[in-house]
Design a protein around this motif. Structure first.
Motif, short mmCIF file in Angstrom:
data_model
loop_
_atom_site.label_atom_id
_atom_site.label_comp_id
_atom_site.label_asym_id
_atom_site.label_seq_id
_atom_site.Cartn_x
_atom_site.Cartn_y
_atom_site.Cartn_z
N GLY A 79 34.90 -85.35 -37.57
CA GLY A 79 36.25 -85.84 -37.75
C GLY A 79 37.18 -84.92 -38.51
N THR A 80 36.66 -83.80 -39.05
CA THR A 80 37.49 -82.86 -39.79
C THR A 80 38.50 -82.19 -38.85
OG1 THR A 80 35.70 -82.39 -41.35
CG2 THR A 80 37.49 -80.77 -41.21
N ILE A 81 39.74 -82.11 -39.30
CA ILE A 81 40.76 -81.42 -38.53
C ILE A 81 40.60 -79.91 -38.70
CG2 ILE A 81 43.24 -80.97 -38.35
CD1 ILE A 81 42.48 -83.62 -37.18
N VAL A 82 40.54 -79.20 -37.59
CA VAL A 82 40.46 -77.74 -37.62
C VAL A 82 41.53 -77.16 -36.73
CG1 VAL A 82 38.00 -77.65 -38.15
CG2 VAL A 82 38.73 -77.70 -35.77
N GLY A 83 41.97 -75.95 -37.07
CA GLY A 83 42.95 -75.26 -36.25
C GLY A 83 42.31 -74.72 -34.99
N ILE A 84 43.12 -74.50 -33.98
CA ILE A 84 42.66 -73.96 -32.71
C ILE A 84 43.31 -72.60 -32.49
CG2 ILE A 84 42.49 -74.34 -30.22
CD1 ILE A 84 40.96 -76.40 -31.74
N GLY A 85 42.52 -71.67 -31.96
CA GLY A 85 43.06 -70.36 -31.61
C GLY A 85 42.55 -69.25 -32.50
N TRP A 86 42.10 -68.16 -31.87
CA TRP A 86 41.63 -66.96 -32.57
C TRP A 86 42.59 -65.79 -32.39
CZ3 TRP A 86 35.94 -65.80 -33.65
CH2 TRP A 86 35.21 -66.98 -33.87
#
Length: 296
Positions: A56-63
């Motif tokens: 459920g932790t929010i993480v950013g998307i994109g490298w």
């Protein structure tokens, strides 16, 4: 600012976030584009939430990211504000990735975009080109090499880099991709592992696993791009996989090969951040060539 994030439950969320500020040694980039990579889709579908971060932790998307430096932290002499740069945001557990209007990276992981490379198209370069480059470092002495998935994002770069390094490259690709693979530097293009003959090493960008070992001579090397999917060795074949690392200095060197035409940059299409899920779905289509890009 707008940013796309995920809780790993299969969806993307478009959110409003505070403007990120660069700390010591960091630069803030006004994003021109972020590339859509398979790892982004895997993150959306919970790859990190099986151990790296709590459920459920929010993480950013994109490298991948390209854009223009618009602020610098203390201790940064270069790149200066106003400089076009690209880079790799390799902290997958961060609450912000590169699917955003602004991204913060360490200054030393960025590379200046030289004349001759479009700012938006540059976003398709860092992750795939560094992966191909670092995978080839693991392939052993130059000899004969089979690249699977030779027309894909990593595979296309790998063929060109390997040929530039002096490898004799066999490309595993579809008939429709033969012209590209030869243009990239392959000396032969085959449609199956059985047709590849015996090679010193295989760079398995298609993640065929154990099936790819059939083309490797006794005592040769297998290099994959998915560490969890490395097959067990047989016939004294060494098996390993690349774990990509950001490297601004090396990116700078590799960009010279892009400008000179040794490496071809391919973009499948461009959509805005508001259509991130559509871009990911398009990127997942079998046979897609080049990277889909997201622009603010």
């Amino acid at each position: 600012m707008r940013a796309v994030v995920s809780d790993g439950r299969g969806e993307l969320q478009s959110t409003e976030q505070p403007m990120p500020e660069p700390d010591f040694g960091q630069v803030r980039i006004a994003v021109a584009a972020a590339a859509v990579n398979p790892v982004d889709i895997a993150t959306r579908n919970g790859m990190l939430h099986t151990g790296a971060v709590p459920e459920g932790t929010i993480v950013g998307i994109g490298w991948d990211v390209s854009g223009v430096v618009d602020a610098v932290g203390d201790g940064v002499d270069a790149p200066a504000v106003g400089t076009r740069v690209l880079g790799l945001h390799a902290d997958a557990t961060s609450p912000l990735g590169t699917y955003a209007e602004f991204a913060v990276l360490p200054a030393d992981v960025t590379a200046v975009i030289p004349d001759g490379i479009d700012t938006v198209e540059a976003a398709s370069i860092p992750l795939n080109l560094l992966t191909a480059d670092q995978a080839l470092d693991l392939a052993g002495p130059v000899g004969t090499l089979l690249v699977t998935g030779a027309a894909g994002g990593v595979g296309g770069f790998a063929v060109a880099l390997a040929a530039h390094r002096g490898w004799t490259v066999t490309a595993l690709a579809r008939d429709t991709d033969k012209e590209f693979a030869v243009r990239a530097g392959a000396t032969s293009v085959v449609g199956s592992i059985a047709d590849a003959g015996s090679v010193d090493a295989v760079l398995d960008t298609a993640a065929l696993g154990a099936d790819a070992l059939a083309a490797v001579r006794d005592g040769g090397r297998y290099v994959g791009v998915l560490p969890p999917a490395v097959p067990d060795g047989e016939r004294d074949i060494s098996t390993t996989a690349v774990s990509v690392r950001h490297n601004g200095a090396r990116l700078t060197q590799l960009l010279e090969l892009v400008v000179s035409g040794v490496i071809e940059v391919r973009v499948a299409g461009t959509l805005t951040l508001d259509h991130a899920r559509q871009a990911q779905d398009a990127a997942s289509t079998p046979g897609v060539r080049g990277r889909w890009l997201l622009t603010p």
